[in-house]
Design a protein around this motif. Structure first.
Motif, short mmCIF file in Angstrom:
data_model
loop_
_atom_site.label_atom_id
_atom_site.label_comp_id
_atom_site.label_asym_id
_atom_site.label_seq_id
_atom_site.Cartn_x
_atom_site.Cartn_y
_atom_site.Cartn_z
N THR A 11 -3.76 7.36 -5.74
CA THR A 11 -3.22 7.26 -7.10
C THR A 11 -4.35 7.43 -8.11
O THR A 11 -5.52 7.27 -7.78
N THR A 12 -3.97 7.74 -9.35
CA THR A 12 -4.93 7.80 -10.46
C THR A 12 -4.49 6.84 -11.56
O THR A 12 -4.74 7.07 -12.73
N ARG A 13 -3.86 5.74 -11.19
CA ARG A 13 -3.30 4.81 -12.17
C ARG A 13 -4.34 4.21 -13.10
O ARG A 13 -4.03 3.84 -14.21
N ASP A 14 -5.58 4.07 -12.67
CA ASP A 14 -6.65 3.52 -13.51
C ASP A 14 -7.57 4.61 -14.03
O ASP A 14 -8.74 4.36 -14.30
N ASN A 17 -9.52 8.34 -9.21
CA ASN A 17 -8.87 8.51 -7.90
C ASN A 17 -9.14 7.27 -7.07
O ASN A 17 -10.29 6.84 -6.94
N GLU A 18 -8.08 6.72 -6.49
CA GLU A 18 -8.21 5.49 -5.72
C GLU A 18 -7.29 5.52 -4.51
O GLU A 18 -6.25 6.15 -4.53
N TYR A 20 -4.90 3.18 -2.33
CA TYR A 20 -4.15 1.92 -2.42
C TYR A 20 -3.38 1.68 -1.14
O TYR A 20 -3.12 2.60 -0.36
N GLN A 29 1.02 -4.18 -3.67
CA GLN A 29 0.08 -3.09 -3.87
C GLN A 29 -1.31 -3.63 -4.18
O GLN A 29 -1.47 -4.54 -4.98
N ARG A 30 -2.32 -3.03 -3.51
CA ARG A 30 -3.71 -3.42 -3.80
C ARG A 30 -4.64 -2.24 -3.52
O ARG A 30 -4.39 -1.42 -2.64
N LYS A 31 -5.70 -2.18 -4.31
CA LYS A 31 -6.68 -1.10 -4.18
C LYS A 31 -7.60 -1.38 -3.01
O LYS A 31 -8.11 -2.49 -2.85
N ASP A 34 -12.31 3.32 -4.21
CA ASP A 34 -12.42 4.39 -5.19
C ASP A 34 -12.88 5.64 -4.45
O ASP A 34 -13.61 5.55 -3.47
N CYS A 38 -10.27 12.31 -3.39
CA CYS A 38 -9.63 11.89 -2.15
C CYS A 38 -8.99 13.10 -1.48
O CYS A 38 -8.36 13.90 -2.15
#
Length: 109
Positions: A11-14, A17-18, A20, A29-31, A34, A38
């Motif tokens: 995801t790129t929610r923050d 690219n991460e 989760y 949901q948890r990261k 980074d 990806c």
């Protein structure tokens, strides 16, 4: 995950690219990590760790290079561990093979 209870996703929610992790129903949901770019993720057969494939820009003698990098990501929240370049992980995650430049020449580790 191999048992179908967990889903790993990018995801790129923050605004980065991460990687989760979440439960199958979307909760929890948890990261996990980074990553600049990806590429892919693969579950270990026991479901307790993942291999994260990324594309990275690195400085090498004479010019920058784009390389594939592999990281071992454990689900316990510990920091990802970078594996050697050009590494290949056994299907059972029991060993890692990679080429090492040893004097003189190259050898398989």
């Amino acid at each position: 995950s191999p048992d179908g209870r967990l889903i790993a996703f990018f995801t790129t929610r923050d605004a980065r690219n991460e990687l989760y992790l979440m439960n199958r129903d979307g909760t929890g949901q948890r990261k996990l990590a980074d990553c600049v770019q990806c590429s892919d993720v693969e579950w270990a057969p026991d479901g307790r760790q993942l291999i994260l494939e990324t594309i990275e820009n690195r400085e090498v003698p004479l010019s920058p290079a784009v390389v594939w990098a592999n990281y071992l990501v454990r689900l316990d929240g510990s920091p990802p561990v970078q594996l050697p370049d050009s590494s290949v992980v056994a299907p059972d995650f029991g060993s890692v093979a990679f080429v090492s430049r040893a004097n003189p020449g190259y050898r398989l580790q």
